[in-house]
Design a protein around this motif. Structure first.
Motif, PDB file in Angstrom:
ATOM      1  N   ASP A 131       0.840  -1.221   0.000  1.00 23.68           N
ATOM      2  CA  ASP A 131       0.000   0.000   0.000  1.00 23.68           C
ATOM      3  C   ASP A 131       0.865   1.258   0.000  1.00 23.68           C
ATOM      4  O   ASP A 131       0.444   2.309  -0.442  1.00 23.68           O
ATOM      5  N   ASP A 132       2.079   1.184   0.559  1.00 25.25           N
ATOM      6  CA  ASP A 132       2.948   2.369   0.616  1.00 25.25           C
ATOM      7  C   ASP A 132       4.389   1.966   0.340  1.00 25.25           C
ATOM      8  O   ASP A 132       4.784   0.827   0.609  1.00 25.25           O
ATOM      9  N   ASP A 134       8.666   3.178   0.664  1.00 21.71           N
ATOM     10  CA  ASP A 134       9.573   3.984   1.502  1.00 21.71           C
ATOM     11  C   ASP A 134       9.845   5.323   0.840  1.00 21.71           C
ATOM     12  O   ASP A 134       9.820   5.463  -0.383  1.00 21.71           O
TER      13      ASP A 134
END
Ligand SMILES: O=c1ccn([C@H]2C[C@H](O)[C@@H](COP(=O)(O)OP(=O)(O)OP(=O)(O)O)O2)c(=O)[nH]1
Ligand SMILES: [Mg+2]
Length: 153
Positions: A131-132, A134
């Motif tokens: 979902d995300d 770095d």
């Protein structure tokens, strides 16, 4: 000494009598590949040049089709899809897509060295969807985000 990998290659009927792609020098990265046809590329014209060759590239490798710099510099002849990608599972005829960006028509004769082939290892991606991601310094910057063509100060 450069590593070598065996690649099965087959001459199609119109490929007989032509040399196989070959390294021009011991240190060459690319093998010059010959046209199996005579064709004239008019200014601005594209053409998939026949090689009369088909091959079985070992899985885990690809062949890249790249322009020859002399043809590009002197005649504006290049490979519009460079590097062309020859998949290891392809068994059709190797074709070399050329475009004439030069000022004059360009005559290709059967047997001319029209491009070069580089055998390269391939690593396939296995996606890990998240979902995300770095955060990085570059972030979403691209397309000149580090500045134009002027040297970095
Ligand atoms: O310069 C090239 C590029 C490709 N090919 C052949 C070998 C390659 O394995 C196949 C597919 O190439 P590519 O994936 O670039 O074409 P595509 O437009 O994605 O077609 P496809 O849907 O068949 O993959 O076409 C050539 O003979 N010469
Ligand atoms: Mg494809």
């Amino acid at each position: 000494m450069t590593d070598t990998v065996g690649v099965k290659i087959k001459r199609l009927p119109h490929g007989h009598g032509l040399d196989l792609p070959a390294y021009a020098t011991d240190g060459a990265a690319g093998m010059d590949v010959l046209s199996a046809e005579s064709v004239t590329l008019k200014r601005g014209q594209r053409h998939a040049v026949a090689t009369g060759l088909s091959m079985a590239i070992p899985q885990g490798y690809e062949i890249q089709v790249r322009p020859r710099s002399g043809l590009a510099l002197k005649h504006g002849i290049t490979v519009p899809n460079t590097p062309g990608t020859i998949d290891s599972d392809y068994r059709g005829e190797l074709k070399i897509i050329l475009i004439n960006h030069g000022d004059d028509d360009f005559a290709i004769e059967r047997g001319d060295r029209v491009a070069q082939l580089v055998l390269a290892p391939v690593t396939q991606a296995a996606w890990e969807e998240v979902d995300d991601l770095d955060a990085t310094t570059r972030g979403e910057g691209g397309f000149g985000s580090t500045g134009g063509h002027a040297k970095l100060t």
